[in-house]
Design a protein around this motif. Structure first.
Motif: not given
Length: 200
Positions: A33-35, A41-47, A73-76
């Motif tokens: 959320r901080e990032a 950022l437009d999006r973040i991917w958890w790898l 992690m529930r975020h659009p």
């Protein structure tokens, strides 16, 4: 619980937060959320990685970690993905190169906690990572001093972007990195496993 390949359009900025997520916890959510906010950022991917090459013991099964991460992690604008297992990469440098090939025009930013910066020089082709994508480092409890004095921080010190300019990071040409001090949850996956709250 495998998922489709994540979607990103040319011109978008995507943060990559890699790890075993064994288990995922509120600290990962806070970093994410901080990032999103402070790096713009437009999006973040958890790898969710198949396994950490620097750890001798393998993680819990992929399906279990994926399910727990998706629940946590529930975020659009955040996608939990097993893309490393799908594209057959094990090391971060390989993953970034493959993602840049698969998603031309997408601007990737590597994200990590300050604890990882402290040992980053042990990662495979770590200098190549620094010189390929911008890097966002988010301070976690206890990681400040060792991270700022690390081999990587000293080697690339002149490319450090001040925290108040963090939203410029995704548009910067590598090498460029930004160190953010953020309020964090003092949790780690290791501690959770040690308490017996997550059994492999």
């Amino acid at each position: 619980m495998r998922c489709e390949l994540p979607v990103a359009a040319a011109g978008q900025t995507v943060g990559l937060l890699g790890g075993s997520f064994d288990p995922p916890h509120e600290g990962h959510v806070r970093i994410t959320r901080e990032a999103l906010r402070r790096f713009g950022l437009d999006r973040i991917w958890w790898l969710v990685s198949p396994g950490n090459p620097l750890k001798s013991q393998g993680p819990a099964p992929m399906d279990r970690r994926m399910g727990a991460a998706q629940e946590m992690m529930r975020h659009p604008r955040v996608t939990v993905t097993d893309i490393e297992a799908r594209i057959g990469t094990r090391y971060t440098a390989q993953t970034i190169a493959k993602l840049q090939h698969l998603y031309p025009g997408v601007r990737f930013v590597w994200l990590m906690g300050a604890d990882n910066l402290a040992t980053f020089h042990h990662w495979d082709r770590w200098q190549e990572i620094f010189e390929t994508v911008p890097i966002g480092v988010l301070a976690r409890p206890g990681g400040h001093v060792s991270a700022r004095c690390s081999v990587a921080a000293e080697r690339y010190g002149k490319f450090l972007l001040r925290g108040r300019k963090g939203r410029l990071l995704p548009r910067k040409k590598a090498p460029c990195w930004c160190f953010l001090n953020v309020p964090m949850v003092n949790l780690s996956s290791t501690e959770i496993r040690a308490r017996g709250d997550w059994v492999r």
